[in-house]
Design a protein around this motif. Structure first.
Motif, PDB file in Angstrom:
ATOM      1  N   VAL A  97      -6.879  -8.323  -6.342  1.00 18.14           N
ATOM      2  CA  VAL A  97      -6.753  -7.078  -7.117  1.00 18.14           C
ATOM      3  C   VAL A  97      -6.024  -7.419  -8.413  1.00 18.14           C
ATOM      4  O   VAL A  97      -4.909  -7.944  -8.379  1.00 18.14           O
ATOM      5  CB  VAL A  97      -5.956  -6.007  -6.341  1.00 18.14           C
ATOM      6  CG1 VAL A  97      -5.689  -4.788  -7.223  1.00 18.14           C
ATOM      7  CG2 VAL A  97      -6.699  -5.593  -5.071  1.00 18.14           C
ATOM      8  N   ASP A 149      -4.218  -5.857 -11.315  1.00 19.01           N
ATOM      9  CA  ASP A 149      -3.606  -4.549 -11.562  1.00 19.01           C
ATOM     10  C   ASP A 149      -2.849  -4.597 -12.891  1.00 19.01           C
ATOM     11  O   ASP A 149      -2.595  -5.672 -13.427  1.00 19.01           O
ATOM     12  CB  ASP A 149      -2.644  -4.252 -10.405  1.00 19.01           C
ATOM     13  CG  ASP A 149      -2.347  -2.757 -10.254  1.00 19.01           C
ATOM     14  OD1 ASP A 149      -2.715  -1.981 -11.149  1.00 19.01           O
ATOM     15  OD2 ASP A 149      -1.733  -2.390  -9.240  1.00 19.01           O
ATOM     16  N   HIS A 150      -2.482  -3.454 -13.395  1.00 21.01           N
ATOM     17  CA  HIS A 150      -1.690  -3.343 -14.621  1.00 21.01           C
ATOM     18  C   HIS A 150      -2.390  -3.974 -15.825  1.00 21.01           C
ATOM     19  O   HIS A 150      -1.768  -4.669 -16.624  1.00 21.01           O
ATOM     20  CB  HIS A 150      -0.287  -3.934 -14.424  1.00 21.01           C
ATOM     21  CG  HIS A 150       0.458  -3.308 -13.284  1.00 21.01           C
ATOM     22  ND1 HIS A 150       0.952  -2.031 -13.333  1.00 21.01           N
ATOM     23  CD2 HIS A 150       0.752  -3.762 -12.048  1.00 21.01           C
ATOM     24  CE1 HIS A 150       1.533  -1.731 -12.171  1.00 21.01           C
ATOM     25  NE2 HIS A 150       1.420  -2.768 -11.378  1.00 21.01           N
ATOM     26  N   LYS A 168     -10.904  -4.706  -8.589  1.00 21.66           N
ATOM     27  CA  LYS A 168     -10.786  -5.211  -7.215  1.00 21.66           C
ATOM     28  C   LYS A 168     -12.011  -6.040  -6.876  1.00 21.66           C
ATOM     29  O   LYS A 168     -13.142  -5.577  -6.996  1.00 21.66           O
ATOM     30  CB  LYS A 168     -10.655  -4.041  -6.232  1.00 21.66           C
ATOM     31  CG  LYS A 168      -9.422  -3.183  -6.530  1.00 21.66           C
ATOM     32  CD  LYS A 168      -9.091  -2.213  -5.430  1.00 21.66           C
ATOM     33  CE  LYS A 168      -7.839  -1.425  -5.804  1.00 21.66           C
ATOM     34  NZ  LYS A 168      -7.310  -0.638  -4.696  1.00 21.66           N
ATOM     35  N   TYR A 228      -6.249  -6.952   4.535  1.00 24.84           N
ATOM     36  CA  TYR A 228      -5.714  -5.691   3.997  1.00 24.84           C
ATOM     37  C   TYR A 228      -4.270  -5.750   3.496  1.00 24.84           C
ATOM     38  O   TYR A 228      -3.773  -4.786   2.921  1.00 24.84           O
ATOM     39  CB  TYR A 228      -5.846  -4.533   5.020  1.00 24.84           C
ATOM     40  CG  TYR A 228      -7.266  -4.096   5.214  1.00 24.84           C
ATOM     41  CD1 TYR A 228      -7.923  -3.372   4.217  1.00 24.84           C
ATOM     42  CD2 TYR A 228      -7.973  -4.411   6.376  1.00 24.84           C
ATOM     43  CE1 TYR A 228      -9.241  -2.973   4.372  1.00 24.84           C
ATOM     44  CE2 TYR A 228      -9.292  -4.024   6.543  1.00 24.84           C
ATOM     45  CZ  TYR A 228      -9.925  -3.303   5.541  1.00 24.84           C
ATOM     46  OH  TYR A 228     -11.232  -2.917   5.698  1.00 24.84           O
ATOM     47  N   ILE A 274      -5.108 -10.468  -1.503  1.00 23.74           N
ATOM     48  CA  ILE A 274      -5.204  -9.635  -0.311  1.00 23.74           C
ATOM     49  C   ILE A 274      -5.849 -10.430   0.829  1.00 23.74           C
ATOM     50  O   ILE A 274      -6.932 -10.995   0.651  1.00 23.74           O
ATOM     51  CB  ILE A 274      -6.070  -8.365  -0.576  1.00 23.74           C
ATOM     52  CG1 ILE A 274      -5.711  -7.690  -1.905  1.00 23.74           C
ATOM     53  CG2 ILE A 274      -5.989  -7.412   0.606  1.00 23.74           C
ATOM     54  CD1 ILE A 274      -4.396  -7.006  -1.972  1.00 23.74           C
ATOM     55  N   LEU A 309      -5.313   6.201  -2.303  1.00 28.53           N
ATOM     56  CA  LEU A 309      -5.561   5.185  -3.322  1.00 28.53           C
ATOM     57  C   LEU A 309      -6.685   5.687  -4.207  1.00 28.53           C
ATOM     58  O   LEU A 309      -7.645   6.273  -3.723  1.00 28.53           O
ATOM     59  CB  LEU A 309      -5.983   3.849  -2.679  1.00 28.53           C
ATOM     60  CG  LEU A 309      -4.937   3.094  -1.882  1.00 28.53           C
ATOM     61  CD1 LEU A 309      -5.569   1.839  -1.283  1.00 28.53           C
ATOM     62  CD2 LEU A 309      -3.771   2.708  -2.766  1.00 28.53           C
ATOM     63  N   LYS A 360       1.736 -12.080  -4.879  1.00 32.72           N
ATOM     64  CA  LYS A 360       1.598 -11.450  -6.192  1.00 32.72           C
ATOM     65  C   LYS A 360       1.754 -12.524  -7.238  1.00 32.72           C
ATOM     66  O   LYS A 360       2.660 -13.344  -7.149  1.00 32.72           O
ATOM     67  CB  LYS A 360       2.694 -10.392  -6.385  1.00 32.72           C
ATOM     68  CG  LYS A 360       2.431  -9.112  -5.626  1.00 32.72           C
ATOM     69  CD  LYS A 360       3.515  -8.086  -5.898  1.00 32.72           C
ATOM     70  CE  LYS A 360       3.265  -6.810  -5.135  1.00 32.72           C
ATOM     71  NZ  LYS A 360       2.312  -5.907  -5.822  1.00 32.72           N
ATOM     72  N   SER A 402     -10.682   2.377  -3.516  1.00 34.58           N
ATOM     73  CA  SER A 402     -10.519   1.957  -2.115  1.00 34.58           C
ATOM     74  C   SER A 402      -9.837   0.606  -1.966  1.00 34.58           C
ATOM     75  O   SER A 402     -10.026  -0.289  -2.786  1.00 34.58           O
ATOM     76  CB  SER A 402     -11.887   1.865  -1.448  1.00 34.58           C
ATOM     77  OG  SER A 402     -12.468   3.116  -1.412  1.00 34.58           O
ATOM     78  N   ALA A 403      -9.074   0.449  -0.912  1.00 30.66           N
ATOM     79  CA  ALA A 403      -8.431  -0.825  -0.584  1.00 30.66           C
ATOM     80  C   ALA A 403      -9.501  -1.846  -0.227  1.00 30.66           C
ATOM     81  O   ALA A 403     -10.604  -1.488   0.184  1.00 30.66           O
ATOM     82  CB  ALA A 403      -7.480  -0.629   0.585  1.00 30.66           C
ATOM     83  N   MET A 451       0.844  -1.197   0.000  1.00 31.60           N
ATOM     84  CA  MET A 451       0.000   0.000   0.000  1.00 31.60           C
ATOM     85  C   MET A 451       0.873   1.238   0.000  1.00 31.60           C
ATOM     86  O   MET A 451       1.980   1.223   0.513  1.00 31.60           O
ATOM     87  CB  MET A 451      -0.866   0.007   1.265  1.00 31.60           C
ATOM     88  CG  MET A 451      -2.120  -0.808   1.090  1.00 31.60           C
ATOM     89  SD  MET A 451      -3.511   0.198   1.458  1.00 31.60           S
ATOM     90  CE  MET A 451      -3.996  -0.534   2.996  1.00 31.60           C
ATOM     91  N   VAL A 457      -1.149  -7.339   1.080  1.00 29.12           N
ATOM     92  CA  VAL A 457      -0.853  -8.123  -0.114  1.00 29.12           C
ATOM     93  C   VAL A 457      -0.036  -9.334   0.347  1.00 29.12           C
ATOM     94  O   VAL A 457       1.098  -9.178   0.789  1.00 29.12           O
ATOM     95  CB  VAL A 457      -0.044  -7.304  -1.145  1.00 29.12           C
ATOM     96  CG1 VAL A 457       0.300  -8.156  -2.369  1.00 29.12           C
ATOM     97  CG2 VAL A 457      -0.808  -6.055  -1.570  1.00 29.12           C
TER      98      VAL A 457
HETATM   99  N1  CTP Z   1      -4.514  -3.089  -2.776  1.00 32.03           N
HETATM  100  C1  CTP Z   1      -5.858  -3.033  -2.404  1.00 32.03           C
HETATM  101  N2  CTP Z   1      -6.242  -3.338  -1.151  1.00 32.03           N
HETATM  102  C2  CTP Z   1      -5.329  -3.683  -0.207  1.00 32.03           C
HETATM  103  C3  CTP Z   1      -3.964  -3.748  -0.554  1.00 32.03           C
HETATM  104  C4  CTP Z   1      -3.571  -3.437  -1.853  1.00 32.03           C
HETATM  105  O1  CTP Z   1      -6.703  -2.726  -3.239  1.00 32.03           O
HETATM  106  N3  CTP Z   1      -5.766  -3.950   1.028  1.00 32.03           N
HETATM  107  C5  CTP Z   1      -4.119  -2.819  -4.182  1.00 32.03           C
HETATM  108  C6  CTP Z   1      -3.256  -1.581  -4.353  1.00 32.03           C
HETATM  109  O2  CTP Z   1      -4.073  -0.450  -4.526  1.00 32.03           O
HETATM  110  C7  CTP Z   1      -2.512  -1.915  -5.641  1.00 32.03           C
HETATM  111  C8  CTP Z   1      -2.387  -3.426  -5.595  1.00 32.03           C
HETATM  112  O3  CTP Z   1      -3.354  -3.885  -4.647  1.00 32.03           O
HETATM  113  O4  CTP Z   1      -3.286  -1.564  -6.779  1.00 32.03           O
HETATM  114  C9  CTP Z   1      -1.017  -3.896  -5.199  1.00 32.03           C
HETATM  115  O5  CTP Z   1      -0.674  -3.350  -3.963  1.00 32.03           O
HETATM  116  P1  CTP Z   1       0.847  -3.050  -3.590  1.00 32.03           P
HETATM  117  O6  CTP Z   1       1.648  -4.267  -3.833  1.00 32.03           O
HETATM  118  O7  CTP Z   1       0.847  -2.467  -2.235  1.00 32.03           O
HETATM  119  O8  CTP Z   1       1.163  -1.905  -4.636  1.00 32.03           O
HETATM  120  P2  CTP Z   1       2.445  -1.689  -5.562  1.00 32.03           P
HETATM  121  O9  CTP Z   1       3.673  -1.915  -4.784  1.00 32.03           O
HETATM  122  O10 CTP Z   1       2.249  -0.389  -6.238  1.00 32.03           O
HETATM  123  O11 CTP Z   1       2.230  -2.870  -6.595  1.00 32.03           O
HETATM  124  P3  CTP Z   1       3.048  -3.238  -7.918  1.00 32.03           P
HETATM  125  O12 CTP Z   1       3.755  -4.543  -7.567  1.00 32.03           O
HETATM  126  O13 CTP Z   1       1.948  -3.499  -8.887  1.00 32.03           O
HETATM  127  O14 CTP Z   1       3.929  -2.120  -8.287  1.00 32.03           O
END
Ligand code: CTP
Ligand code: ZN
Length: 153
Positions: free
Chosen positions: A18, A20-21, A61, A90, A87, A8, A95, A11-12, A1, A92
């Motif tokens: 999630v 992403d990309h 999400k 809350y 997730i 953000l 990945k 919202s988380a 995060m 990550v």
């Molecule tokens: N995220 C979320 N809810 C959470 C934790 C993370 O929606 N409780 C989302 C973040 O908004 C992000 C994605 O999950 O879009 C990945 O989170 P994170 O690894 O913290 O972000 P980055 O380091 O930016 O990821 P990346 O590896 O893609 O660069």
């Protein structure tokens, strides 16, 4: 995060996945591929966010949804750069990158108008003949279709 004071943009989530990309122009294809139109749990998505790597990206999400690798890999057909974040409470916790599968069953339409799959009520089948620039070859008529021409059901 993000730990700085930037908010953000979407919202988380507490638990779930999630994605992403996603290239912005592929958001709705990804929604289609995963059948998210029918989802019963909370889904939020956004598009045209700034991305250093893609220029512009989309995010989906999904609360309380955890995919099987098989389903995840379908995304690679249109969004090989997509990243999945699992997730839990809350954080990550994992990945995942998506991998282009060897075969594709029932997601894409054959680009050959004369193909039997476009005339009979049957499930399409393709072999992936190129993974870098994704191209699939119809099991029935051998027509090769690349991602730009790929029609997702
Ligand atoms: N995220 C979320 N809810 C959470 C934790 C993370 O929606 N409780 C989302 C973040 O908004 C992000 C994605 O999950 O879009 C990945 O989170 P994170 O690894 O913290 O972000 P980055 O380091 O930016 O990821 P990346 O590896 O893609 O660069
Ligand atoms: Zn065909």
């Amino acid at each position: 995060m993000e730990m700085n004071d930037k908010k953000l943009q979407v919202s988380a989530i507490k638990n779930g996945t999630v994605i992403d990309h996603i290239p912005s122009n592929c958001l709705f294809k990804v929604i289609n591929i995963l059948g998210l139109q029918k989802i019963q749990t909370q889904m939020t998505f956004g598009s045209n966010f700034e991305s250093k790597r893609l220029g512009s990206k989309a995010i989906i999400k999904l609360a309380d949804v955890f995919f099987k690798d098989n389903d995840i890999n379908k995304i690679a057909l249109v969004a090989p750069e997509a990243k999945l974040n699992i997730i839990k409470d809350y954080e990550v916790v994992e990945k995942k990158i998506v991998e282009v599968p060897d075969t594709v069953t029932g997601i894409a339409k054959c680009g050959n108008p004369k193909c039997i799959t476009n005339h009979e009520n049957m499930i399409t089948r393709f072999n992936v003949v190129s993974k870098k620039k994704v191209a699939i070859k119809c099991h029935y008529c051998e027509k090769i279709t690349d991602t730009e021409h790929m029609q997702i059901f």
